[in-house]
Design an enzyme around this catalytic site. Structure first.
Site, PDB file in Angstrom:
ATOM      1  CD  GLU A   1      -3.003  10.458  -4.015  1.00 20.50           C
ATOM      2  OE1 GLU A   1      -2.131  10.889  -4.777  1.00 20.50           O
ATOM      3  OE2 GLU A   1      -4.156  10.849  -3.988  1.00 20.50           O
ATOM      4  CG  ASP A   2      -1.293   5.332  -6.491  1.00 18.30           C
ATOM      5  OD1 ASP A   2      -2.135   6.137  -6.064  1.00 18.30           O
ATOM      6  OD2 ASP A   2      -0.805   5.376  -7.634  1.00 18.30           O
TER       7      ASP A   2
END
Ligand code: MN
Length: 752
Positions: A91-92
């Protein structure tokens, strides 16, 4: 303020790795597995190398902490640890894709990471729906993936809650309320009581900071006093347990801030009114074969010094709770006149109670590994979802099915357990019957009641979250029309209707044959006209209802016969003055009797010495001093005393209507000479009858005339006729009997 120091941080990160490895306790640590965790660790460190948390710390501290919680507090294995380390990577950091994870760590890890990412993603797309229901929906979605998604999410949330102070206020509130609403319940359901408790306390700390502080301060303030008290209390016990040669520890367990707050707001009481702020826990270190025996030894020591409260002994060692909880609880009277709860358990029981699944695995894993157990659990959860599919009787794919869930599932559904501890979900408001039909149609059709958490309950009892229900069946039972009012699930309704219809079809001919014979006996020509006339008279909905009632005996020949006599009878009724009045005034028969009794201004005074008086007490309702009574005078000048609500009085009224005399008991000596009847129901156990007899005979000095006990399927039914003095004493006795362990109901009854 956080100060950035790369050298220190590098050391801290490496320490984190060591802590994870220490927390990870597999049966065997293989080189390959350690290498896999190291690889995940390195990928996470690399992927998050540029990120920092709100606190200023390197972001990697977070996945490290989550991995640590996953291993230490959730007791999960290497796959989960790897996933925890990688949970924010995809996600990051756009450079790390799911394909990459799949290639490097395999399909399972990728799938779990995908699930974790999805949970977060859906929330950012869908802003319109209430965030809480939305999160729950996503969590259910995750069930379809892998239960580890939820467990890691729980670890993630726990760490975020522990570090919530760095978040802005609005985020704190959102995260804290979501935690209280969803994650604490989830932790509870999964058996992680420590985590549940910590999540609740943390959420309260941010949602109601002042309340939290007030309660926390008060606990700290009282703690010293309590600890002094507890030391005194346990002193003699400690000595005796040590003398037995048992290894043990004694703790004081204080109620959590959150549960105190809950109790204060639910019961609307002050902090000072809460009397169970702490419990004393005695944990013994005994081998499994001896733990039950040793716990009871300790119980015996405790009660040597302090008297136990009879109805507060809870033996969850012999019969553990559905969620696996085992412990012996007793409430005893301290020397200072305070009730104190004492919990006695083995070390194993204590760990399971505190750490749920994590401890279960530790103790139950002998051969198979954690992942296999997890798989079994995942399957159980999947079955749960499958069951819902059947409930709605439609084939849908998983996602659509989850959409079907009501948004506020936690409010509309209850979770209950079978005797074997299998989870069932039912709509809120569901009854014992709903549950019975949810298990099996036959179980529903023959249901006569249930034991809910070991207490007897009727078929229409509404179930509560967490109830464990054992359905009681009887071959003689069959579904009735009235059952439709007692259920709320479509499944149960449909099954009841089906069963009734089938029975009606079966019983139609049988009932018709009987009715025909009876009509012949009454000299009525048997044909459709006659059937329909009877249908009208009997006030049944249809001929099949009528024949059914006849076939099963609800309507018998006498009933039918009286229907054909009724026009004559009703003429006679209406000739009675009060009956005519009743029709216009709309009063109940009971009220009329009372009115009628009031007409005569001089009440007949009744003595308790029956022999001197010229009256008889009704043999059906058995009036006793203290009851509202009336006297009915028969044509032969015989006076019969009835309770004003006596069904028999109605018949007498028809005969001697205007000879009703008001009657009153004279308040005087208390002769134990009045016959009355009580009915008791409860759960059968050894010594129950002896206990009941003792109370009646010794405590109350009443004489039992007859005692009929019927015990079947664990249910006890007693009919007792006994001589009492008056209603006050009888009420008192009934109250006392209700306190007897196992007794569910005690009522005064008429003779039937
Ligand atoms: Mn996270």
């Amino acid at each position: 303020m956080y100060e950035i120091d790369p050298e220190k941080e590098a050391i801290e990160i490496e320490n984190g790795y060591k802590r994870i490895l220490k927390a990870w306790k597999p049966k065997k640590k293989t080189k390959e597995d350690v290498a896999l965790i190291r690889k995940a660790f390195d990928v996470a460190v690399e992927a998050h190398s540029k990120d920092r948390r709100k606190s200023g710390e390197p972001f990697i501290y977070h996945p490290i902490a989550v991995a640590e919680i996953t291993a230490q507090e959730l007791g999960l294995g290497k796959t989960s640890i790897v996933c925890a380390l990688l949970h924010d990577v995809v996600e990051d950091n756009k450079n790390y894709t799911l394909d990459y994870i799949k290639k490097e760590f395999g399909e399972t890890v990728a799938k779990i990471i995908e699930g974790l990412t999805k949970i977060d993603k859906v929330s950012s797309i869908n802003g319109s729906i209430s965030p809480q229901s939305e999160t729950f929906r996503k969590i259910l979605l995750a069930f379809a993936y892998d239960i580890r998604v939820i467990l890691i999410k729980l670890a993630d949330r726990l760490h975020n809650m522990r570090t919530l102070e760095f978040m802005p206020r609005d985020k704190q509130i959102k995260i804290a309320s979501e935690t209280e609403y969803i994650y604490a319940s989830l932790a509870h359901r999964l058996g992680y009581y420590n985590i549940k408790s910590e999540l609740e306390d943390l959420s309260l700390k941010y949602l109601e900071p002042e309340v939290y502080k007030m309660i926390d301060d008060k606990i700290q303030e009282k703690k010293k006093d309590y600890l002094r008290f507890i030391n005194k209390f346990v002193y003699p016990i400690k000595h005796d347990i040590a003398e037995l040669g048992l290894k043990f520890e004694i703790f004081a367990r204080f109620k959590s801030v959150y549960s105190i707050w809950k109790k204060m707001s639910d019961k609307k009481v002050d902090f000072d009114d809460i009397d169970d702020l702490f419990a004393i826990r005695i944990v013994i270190d005994s081998p499994p074969a001896l733990e039950k025996f040793d716990c009871w030894k300790v119980y015996s020591i405790v009660t040597n010094y302090y008297n136990p409260k009879q109805d507060r002994l809870r033996d969850w060692i012999s019969t553990p709770k559905a969620n696996g909880y085992e412990s012996l609880h007793a409430t005893v009277m301290s020397n200072t006149g305070q009730w104190v709860e004492v919990q006695i358990r083995s070390k194993r029981m204590d760990e399971i109670a505190e750490n749920g699944l994590a401890a279960h695995w530790k103790y139950k894993e002998k051969s198979d590994n954690v992942d296999t157990r997890l798989d079994q659990w995942i399957n159980q959860m999947k079955n749960l979802i499958e069951n819902h599919k059947i409930e709605s009787e439609e084939e849908e794919d998983a996602v659509e099915f989850i959409d079907e869930f009501k948004p506020n599932l936690f409010n509309d559904e209850i979770f209950v357990f079978t005797p074997k501890g299998h989870l069932r979900t039912l709509p809120k408001g569901a009854s014992v019957l709903d549950f019975a039909y949810a298990i099996h149609t036959d179980i529903g059709n023959h249901c006569i009641g249930a034991k809910i958490n070991n207490s007897l309950a009727s078929i229409n009892e509404i179930l509560k979250n967490g109830d464990q229900i054992e359905i009681l069946n009887s071959k003689k039972q069959y579904p009735k029309e009235s059952w439709l009012e007692m259920v709320i699930t479509q499944r149960a309704k449909a099954r009841i209707r089906m069963a009734i219809n089938t029975m009606k079809k079966e019983k139609f001919d049988e009932g018709k044959k009987k009715v025909s014979e009876w009509l012949k006996e009454l000299n009525i020509e048997v044909n459709d006209v006659a059937f329909n006339e009877l249908l009208m008279k009997s006030k049944r909905h249809s001929l099949s209802d009528l024949f059914f009632d006849v076939a099963i005996g609800t309507l018998n020949f006498d009933d039918i016969k009286s229907l054909y006599k009724s026009p004559e009878k009703s003429r006679w009724y209406s000739s009675l003055p009060f009956f005519g009045k009743a029709k216009s005034s709309g009063k109940s028969l009971d009220e009329i009797i009372k009115d009628q009794a009031d007409i005569d201004p001089t009440p007949l005074l009744l003595n308790s010495e029956t022999t001197n008086l010229d009256y008889t007490l009704c043999k059906i309702c058995n009036p006793i001093p203290g009851d509202d009574v009336m006297a009915v005078v028969s044509p032969g000048r015989e006076i019969i005393i009835h309770r004003t609500n006596c069904p028999e009085a109605i018949k007498h009224m028809a005969q001697f209507g205007n000879r009703i005399v008001k009657a009153k008991w004279r308040k005087e000596d208390k002769t134990v000479g009045f016959l009355t009847r009580i009915e008791l129901k409860g759960i059968d156990r050894k010594g129950l009858i002896a206990e009941i007899s003792t109370i009646i005979g010794n405590n109350f000095n009443f004489n039992i005339r007859t005692l009929h006990i019927k015990a079947s399927e664990g249910i006890f039914e007693g009919k007792i006729t006994l001589y009492v003095s008056d209603t006050d004493a009888l009420q008192h006795l009934i109250h006392e009997l209700k306190q007897v362990d196992g007794i569910q109901s005690v009522v005064r009854v008429n003779r039937r």
